[in-house]
Write an enzyme that holds these catalytic residues in place. Structure first.
Site, PDB file in Angstrom:
ATOM      1  N   GLU A 131      -6.734 -14.894 -28.225  1.00 40.09           N
ATOM      2  CA  GLU A 131      -5.118 -16.344 -28.013  1.00 40.09           C
ATOM      3  C   GLU A 131      -5.009 -17.335 -28.583  1.00 40.09           C
ATOM      4  O   GLU A 131      -3.966 -17.510 -28.192  1.00 40.09           O
ATOM      5  CB  GLU A 131      -5.191 -16.243 -26.314  1.00 40.09           C
ATOM      6  CG  GLU A 131      -6.080 -15.134 -25.125  1.00 40.09           C
ATOM      7  CD  GLU A 131      -6.364 -15.451 -23.897  1.00 40.09           C
ATOM      8  OE1 GLU A 131      -5.280 -14.781 -23.078  1.00 40.09           O
ATOM      9  OE2 GLU A 131      -7.306 -15.998 -23.489  1.00 40.09           O
ATOM     10  N   HIS A 148       1.172  -1.387   0.045  1.00 39.66           N
ATOM     11  CA  HIS A 148       0.296  -0.087  -0.189  1.00 39.66           C
ATOM     12  C   HIS A 148       1.598   1.333   0.154  1.00 39.66           C
ATOM     13  O   HIS A 148       0.498   2.259  -0.531  1.00 39.66           O
ATOM     14  CB  HIS A 148      -0.789  -0.139   1.569  1.00 39.66           C
ATOM     15  CG  HIS A 148      -2.384  -1.231   1.021  1.00 39.66           C
ATOM     16  ND1 HIS A 148      -3.025  -1.970   1.703  1.00 39.66           N
ATOM     17  CD2 HIS A 148      -2.708  -1.153  -1.001  1.00 39.66           C
ATOM     18  CE1 HIS A 148      -3.327  -1.868   1.448  1.00 39.66           C
ATOM     19  NE2 HIS A 148      -3.839  -2.063   0.228  1.00 39.66           N
ATOM     20  N   CYS A 189      -6.133  -6.958 -25.291  1.00 39.86           N
ATOM     21  CA  CYS A 189      -5.707  -6.553 -23.755  1.00 39.86           C
ATOM     22  C   CYS A 189      -4.641  -7.126 -23.991  1.00 39.86           C
ATOM     23  O   CYS A 189      -4.515  -6.986 -21.925  1.00 39.86           O
ATOM     24  CB  CYS A 189      -7.173  -7.415 -23.068  1.00 39.86           C
ATOM     25  SG  CYS A 189      -7.176  -8.661 -23.081  1.00 39.86           S
ATOM     26  N   ASP A 198      -0.959 -14.322 -24.556  1.00 42.79           N
ATOM     27  CA  ASP A 198      -0.632 -15.378 -25.503  1.00 42.79           C
ATOM     28  C   ASP A 198      -0.428 -16.003 -26.251  1.00 42.79           C
ATOM     29  O   ASP A 198      -0.239 -16.831 -26.523  1.00 42.79           O
ATOM     30  CB  ASP A 198      -1.934 -16.653 -24.256  1.00 42.79           C
ATOM     31  CG  ASP A 198      -1.763 -17.002 -23.573  1.00 42.79           C
ATOM     32  OD1 ASP A 198      -0.663 -17.449 -23.006  1.00 42.79           O
ATOM     33  OD2 ASP A 198      -2.821 -16.580 -21.738  1.00 42.79           O
TER      34      ASP A 198
HETATM   35  C1  PEP Z   1      -3.205 -12.166 -23.106  1.00 46.48           C
HETATM   36  O1  PEP Z   1      -2.875 -13.731 -22.817  1.00 46.48           O
HETATM   37  O2  PEP Z   1      -3.065 -11.396 -23.712  1.00 46.48           O
HETATM   38  C2  PEP Z   1      -3.653 -11.552 -21.648  1.00 46.48           C
HETATM   39  C3  PEP Z   1      -4.165 -10.320 -21.635  1.00 46.48           C
HETATM   40  O3  PEP Z   1      -3.914 -12.930 -20.784  1.00 46.48           O
HETATM   41  P1  PEP Z   1      -2.468 -13.207 -19.518  1.00 46.48           P
HETATM   42  O4  PEP Z   1      -1.938 -12.299 -19.315  1.00 46.48           O
HETATM   43  O5  PEP Z   1      -3.508 -13.320 -18.517  1.00 46.48           O
HETATM   44  O6  PEP Z   1      -3.042 -14.486 -19.608  1.00 46.48           O
HETATM   45 MG    MG Z   2      -3.691 -14.937 -21.898  1.00 46.21          MG
END
Ligand code: PEP
Ligand code: MG
Length: 597
Positions: free
Chosen positions: A444, A202, A515, A468
């Site tokens: 992915e 924190h 993402c 991934d």
């Molecule tokens: C990814 O695989 O890009 C993703 C966002 O998921 P994680 O990193 O949680 O596997």
């Molecule tokens: Mg992933």
């Protein structure tokens, strides 16, 4: 409280710790004594029991009053959203495991108050030590800081408040509690370094909110550094330089000016849309693991959460969280983020995300094993509880459900059937659900890319998980340092995969986002906008950086860059060409990063 013997420090002594809050501070050290008090345990007579309990209860009340005072006096707006941390500490002061247990030990084992408290703290520390998740393990420091406060109050010790620092200094401490950090006057304390702590403590979170550079986890800094020596802290790299030479001083002064200038420049982008000069807009969202990251996400201008990883919820506690426990977490996230949406990803365990109790560790090839949606479709009771919790929370604001690691249409249909069944079930029970819950998938796997056109017909949105996707596309383990050099976002195969995914989404008229970590790297922004991504979701701290790039180009230009890159054959050629292009267009941002052009 030990008076440590300091050794002579050589010029330019470098210490490396954990970069907890970015920025550069150059000042003199100010040693703050936060050593743990020595506690003496002793047996007490039965007559002493009640007075000891009363003394302990008084210390609890005094500690509460001190924390409430700290909270009331913290008037900086940067901290307003973080004051819940002090509330958390106030809650710890109500906790039976700490308070009740101490009183029981005083009464049943006839131990003095500080001795009993110390025993309980030691026991709690042993429990925390066993937790593998970094974030949760660091919550131990919250209990410790309350323990220290209680012991000081029991022993009638006062300690120097950081609010009393009256000149510009870098604070050097064994550890700082959140209550210490809240009292920092930014015009005086220009940075701090500590022996212990991690990026998600924190104290580190507060330092980032205050914009004070900090390096933590330096282990021995308090025993090395005397009061009043010149020092530099680089909160970007986690480096601390003691007694800097003239060259180091000059070098860091320049770095500091550059950093401060860039930060000031970035501030202006926070509230502006992520829009190219010719009006193509992107939605920039943030990735979170915990609800308490939403405050920062909002501050940084996130237009919603593009990825809420729910794994961490399952790493706490004795077993998986109940439907109700999950509901509370999702509801809090949704309420705080509304009117922007929260994209909740269903459980993505397995692979590198290991949850001990699910016992997936003996798989020969976990990255290709029972992970993510495959696990959910096997452990259907867990899956159903999660879906119900999300659906129940969806009445509090816009929600998108996202299924991870999809490799075929049948899987998507099955997930959607489960979702539909839970909607019907809740309706039959008279439980309300939001009326516009979108269902999307992560892209992915190479299979998902190859059949993106078929998948696009089944869902409301795509979100590309490049962490991934790159691993599976290029067949390299994302966590294996020996093949890390092959992890290339600009590999022509990756570019083709991204292009194919975007084209399929466009054709079907669904939104396509990213993402994976790649989304937050400003170097790739122009490529991603040219490919046609509608949404990028990233660490909130990167939002302004990406916006800064996007706002300076026209769409026609970025298409030109992309077309150039698509003609190249190797990842190295693509990366070099992109670096040249970006350094030429944005010399103030990239010239230092790449020695090209
Ligand atoms: C990814 O695989 O890009 C993703 C966002 O998921 P994680 O990193 O949680 O596997
Ligand atoms: Mg992933």
């Amino acid at each position: 409280m030990t008076a440590s013997v300091k050794i002579e420090i050589a010029e330019d002594t470098i210490l490396v710790g954990i970069a907890a809050a970015p920025g550069i501070a150059i000042s003199r050290s100010h040693l703050v004594n936060r050593d743990r008090m020595a506690v003496i345990e002793r047996r007490i007579s039965p007559e002493e029991v009640e007075p000891e309990i009363t003394a302990f209860k008084d210390a609890v009340e005094k500690s509460k009053a001190q924390l409430i005072e700290v909270k009331d006096q913290a008037d900086s707006k940067e901290l307003a959203e973080h004051l819940y941390i002090i509330d958390t500490h106030l809650l710890i002061l109500e906790d039976d495991l700490l308070i009740g247990e101490t009183i029981r030990l005083i009464r049943n084992d006839l131990i003095n108050a500080e001795g009993a408290l110390n025993r309980v703290l030691r026991k709690l520390r042993r429990v925390f030590d066993k937790i593998s998740d970094e974030y949760l393990r660091e919550r131990q420091s919250d209990v410790d800081s309350i323990g220290d406060r209680l012991i000081r109050n029991l022993l009638g010790e006062t300690r120097e408040s950081l609010a009393d620092v009256d000149e510009q200094v870098v604070v050097v401490a064994h550890d700082l509690s959140p209550a210490d950090t809240v009292q920092i006057d930014k015009s005086k304390v220009v940075g701090f370094v500590t022996d212990i702590g991690g990026r998600t403590s924190h104290t580190a979170i507060l330092a980032r909110s205050l914009g004070i550079p900090a390096v933590v986890g330096l282990e021995t800094v308090t025993s090395l550094v005397p009061n009043g020596i010149p020092m530099i802290i680089d909160g970007l790299s986690g480096t601390v330089i003691l007694k800097p030479s003239q060259e180091s001083f000059r070098e860091y002064l320049q770095k500091k000016q550059q950093y401060d200038y860039q930060e000031a420049e970035l501030q202006q982008f926070r509230d502006l849309p992520a829009e190219t000069k010719d009006g193509v807009t992107l939605t920039l969202r943030s990735n979170i693991d915990f609800v308490d990251e939403i405050a920062t996400s909002k501050e940084m201008g996130a237009q919603g959460i593009g990825l809420f990883r729910t794994e961490f919820l399952f790493m706490t506690g004795e077993g998986p969280p109940s439907e109700d426990e999950q509901f509370e977490v999702y509801r809090a996230a949704i309420e705080q983020m509304a009117p922007y949406p929260v994209t909740i990803r269903t459980l993505d365990v397995g692979g590198d995300k290991f949850v001990p109790e699910f016992n997936l560790s003996d798989e020969v090839n976990p990255a290709m094993g029972l992970r993510a949606v495959r696990f959910s479709l096997k452990e259907v009771n867990l899956f159903r509880a999660q879906l119900r919790a999300i659906l129940r929370a969806s009445v509090y604001g816009p929600v998108r459900i996202m299924f991870p690691m999809i490799s075929g249409v049948a899987e998507v249909r099955l997930c959607k059937q489960f979702l539909q069944k839970e909607i019907e079930g809740l309706n039959a029970e008279g439980v309300a659900c939001g009326d516009n819950v979108e269902a999307g998938i992560m892209i992915e796997t190479p299979a998902a890319v190859l059949i993106a056109d078929l998948l696009a017909k089944e869902v409301d949105f795509f979100s590309v998980g490049t962490n991934d996707l790159i691993q599976y596309c290029l067949a390299i383990d994302r966590g294996n340092e020996h093949v890390a050099y092959l992890y290339e976002p600009m590999h022509p195969a990756v570019l083709q995969a991204l292009m194919r995914t975007c084209q399929a989404a466009k054709k079907a008229g669904i939104s396509v986002g990213m993402c994976g970590e790649m989304a937050g790297e400003d170097l790739y922004s122009l490529v991603l906008v040219a490919l046609g991504f509608d949404e990028l979701s990233m660490n909130a701290a990167n939002i302004s950086r990406v916006k800064r790039i996007l706002r300076q180009v026209e769409h026609a230009e970025v298409e030109e860059i992309l077309n150039k890159l698509l003609l190249l054959s190797t990842a190295e050629e693509v990366a070099l060409t992109l670096e040249e292009e970006m350094s030429r267009r944005y010399p103030q941002v990239f010239a230092d990063r790449f020695s090209v052009g």
